[in-house]
Design a protein around this motif. Structure first.
Motif, mmCIF file in Angstrom:
data_model
loop_
_atom_site.group_PDB
_atom_site.id
_atom_site.type_symbol
_atom_site.label_atom_id
_atom_site.label_comp_id
_atom_site.label_asym_id
_atom_site.label_seq_id
_atom_site.Cartn_x
_atom_site.Cartn_y
_atom_site.Cartn_z
ATOM 1 N N SER A 59 0.926 -1.240 -0.076
ATOM 2 C CA SER A 59 -0.052 -0.078 -0.088
ATOM 3 C C SER A 59 0.756 1.320 -0.175
ATOM 4 N N VAL A 63 -6.508 5.861 1.605
ATOM 5 C CA VAL A 63 -7.690 5.771 1.017
ATOM 6 C C VAL A 63 -8.828 6.863 1.552
ATOM 7 N N VAL A 115 -14.092 6.735 -4.441
ATOM 8 C CA VAL A 115 -12.926 6.634 -3.197
ATOM 9 C C VAL A 115 -11.913 7.536 -3.927
ATOM 10 N N PHE A 117 -7.662 7.878 -3.940
ATOM 11 C CA PHE A 117 -6.489 7.309 -3.596
ATOM 12 C C PHE A 117 -5.544 8.508 -3.567
#
Lengths: 236, 236
Positions: A59, A63, A115, A117
Motif C-alpha cells: 500500500s 484511501v 474513493v 487514492f
DNA sequence: CGACTGCTTGATGTTGCTCAACGTGCGTGG
DNA sequence: CCACGCACGTTGAGCAACATCAAGCAGTCG
C-alpha cells in the motif's frame, strides 16, 4: 475489468479545490496544498461488491471514502472476519500506510462507492507542514479507535442474539437513519461480522420475525418493536 | 493515600530535558519545547494495584507510561473486561483526550509503574507546531490500532484454550522475554482479559499442567512445551 | 480461631456449532 | 432451451464447549 474502470477514472481530471466532499482534514489545506493534492490523488468509482483494497498487498496510498458504504474484513487464521462497516466520509489505511507497508485488511464496497487514492508521501508532507491537518487526522483516528473499542467490547461479551440485535440497530441508526431498510450484506456476511455461523444468524432472524420484533422480507428489514430490540441488544 | 503520593511526587522537579526514557515523539522536540513540556508535566509513581486513570472521569491529560506494566479495562454493559495489557513505553488516553473529554477506560498498574501526565493543550500545541512530533504520534497510534485489531480478531475466533495459550505466550515473549515468569494478574483478571470465566481459566491451566505443557506453581509459570502451546494458540 | 480471599474441582444445564438435507435464484455451457 | 454447478437461505438433530451453581481447600489477616 476493475482495472479498466480504474484506468478510465484516472483519466478524469480530479479537482480537489472544488470538491464538495472534503474531509475535515482536507478543509484545513491551503490553496497551494490543494494543488499538490490534486496532482497526487486519483478518484475511482467502485460498484457494489468490488474490492477496493486487498489484504497483504503493498500500500502506497491513503484511501479516502468520499461516498458510499464499505466493509473492512480480514482473513484470520481460522476464517474470514468482517471487522466493521464504515460509511463515507472517512479515511482508511492510515494505520496500514504509516505503520506497515502492507495492508492489514481488505475493503470491499457494499454499495456503490467513490474513493480517492492519495499518495502517502503527500499525506505525510501535509502532516509535516500543516499542524491543523495533522490534528484533524489524529482526531479522526481517535474516533475510529473508540468505535473499534466499543465494537470489540460488545462482541466479546454479548451472546449471539444480542450481537445481531446490535447490528440491526447499527444499520438502522448509524447508516440508514430509518427503521425500514434494505440489508446491504448477505447472511453469511452478517454472520462473519458478528463471529457466528450462517445458520445461527438465520435462526435468530426468524426468531425475531416470529416474535414480531422485525419484519423480514428477504433483505428488507422493518423494525417493529424497537424497544424490545434495544433491550435485547443491551442485555446481551 | 494515592492522592498524597501524587502530591509528593508533583513536588519533585521533573526534568524532561535529561529524561533517559523519552518517547520517540518526545525525541523530536527542540530544547525550548522540552522546557514547555517540563512545566506542564507531572511524574507520578504508581504501585502495583493502583488506579492510574478511571473510566468516565474527565481527562485533561495525556498519559505517558515511562516504566512498568498496566492493564486497560472497561466496565462493559455486562461485566468488567480487560482490553489489553500494555508495557512501557507508550502513550495512553490519546483517543480519550482528543476525541472525547472523558476517559473511555480505566488503567491500573499491575506492576510498579512510573507515569507522566502531560497537559493535553501542550500536547496539541506540539502537534500543531512540530510536524515530526505529529508524525511520531500518528505512527504510535497506528501501531496501537493494528495491535488492537489483532487482539480483537484472535479473541473473536479462537476458543478458550487458544486464547489462554495466546495470553501465556504474550507474557512470555512480549512482556518478560522468558519462558519462566511470575504472572502479574489473578485468574479472575486472566479470565476477564479473554472474556471467559474464572473457573474456565482455572480448568485450562490445570489441563496445561497435566499435559506437561506448563509448569504451574501459584502464579509462577514455566513453559515446558512451547511448540505445542504455540500450536494450540494458532489452531484456536 | 473465624472470616475472607483466591483458587480448584465436580455436576448440571444451556448455547451455539456442526452436519446434513432441501429449496431457491443465478449464471454458464452444452 | 434445459442441465448443471454454485452461492445463498432455511430448518432439524446431535453434540461439544462453556457458563453456572455448588462445594471444598489452602493461605492470610484480624
Amino acid at each position: 475489468m476493475i482495472l479498466l474502470r480504474l484506468e478510465e477514472q484516472n483519466m478524469e481530471k480530479v479537482s480537489c479545490k472544488f470538491c464538495k466532499l472534503k474531509s475535515a482534514a482536507a478543509l484545513t489545506l491551503k490553496n497551494n496544498e490543494l494543488s499538490v493534492l490534486e496532482n497526487n490523488c486519483a478518484q475511482v468509482i467502485f460498484l457494489k461488491g468490488d474490492n477496493i483494497i486487498r489484504q497483504d498487498a503493498l500500500s502506497t496510498n491513503v484511501v479516502y471514502i468520499k461516498t458510499g458504504l464499505v466493509k473492512i474484513h480480514i482473513k484470520g487464521p481460522i476464517k474470514e472476519r468482517i471487522m466493521k462497516i464504515v460509511k463515507a466520509p472517512t479515511y482508511l489505511c492510515l494505520p496500514s500506510s504509516f505503520g506497515a507497508k502492507i495492508n492489514h485488511f481488505s475493503a470491499t464496497a457494499i454499495e456503490d462507492t467513490s474513493v480517492c487514492f492519495i499518495d502517502v508521501n503527500v499525506f505525510k508532507q501535509f502532516i509535516y507542514t500543516n499542524g491543523d491537518f495533522a490534528l484533524q487526522i489524529i482526531l479522526d483516528m481517535s474516533r475510529g479507535e473508540l468505535q473499534n473499542l466499543h465494537h470489540c467490547l460488545n462482541n466479546a461479551q454479548k451472546q449471539n442474539i444480542g450481537r445481531i440485535a446490535d447490528t440491526i440497530l447499527f444499520f438502522a441508526h448509524e447508516i440508514y437513519n430509518s427503521n425500514i431498510f434494505e440489508l446491504p450484506i448477505s447472511r453469511q456476511d452478517l454472520a462473519d461480522l458478528n463471529g457466528i455461523t450462517r445458520e445461527g444468524t438465520s435462526r435468530i432472524l426468524t426468531d425475531f420475525h416470529n416474535e414480531k420484533i422485525l419484519g423480514i422480507n428477504g433483505r428488507k428489514i422493518t423494525i417493529l418493536n424497537e424497544a424490545l430490540l434495544r433491550q435485547i441488544s443491551v442485555k446481551g
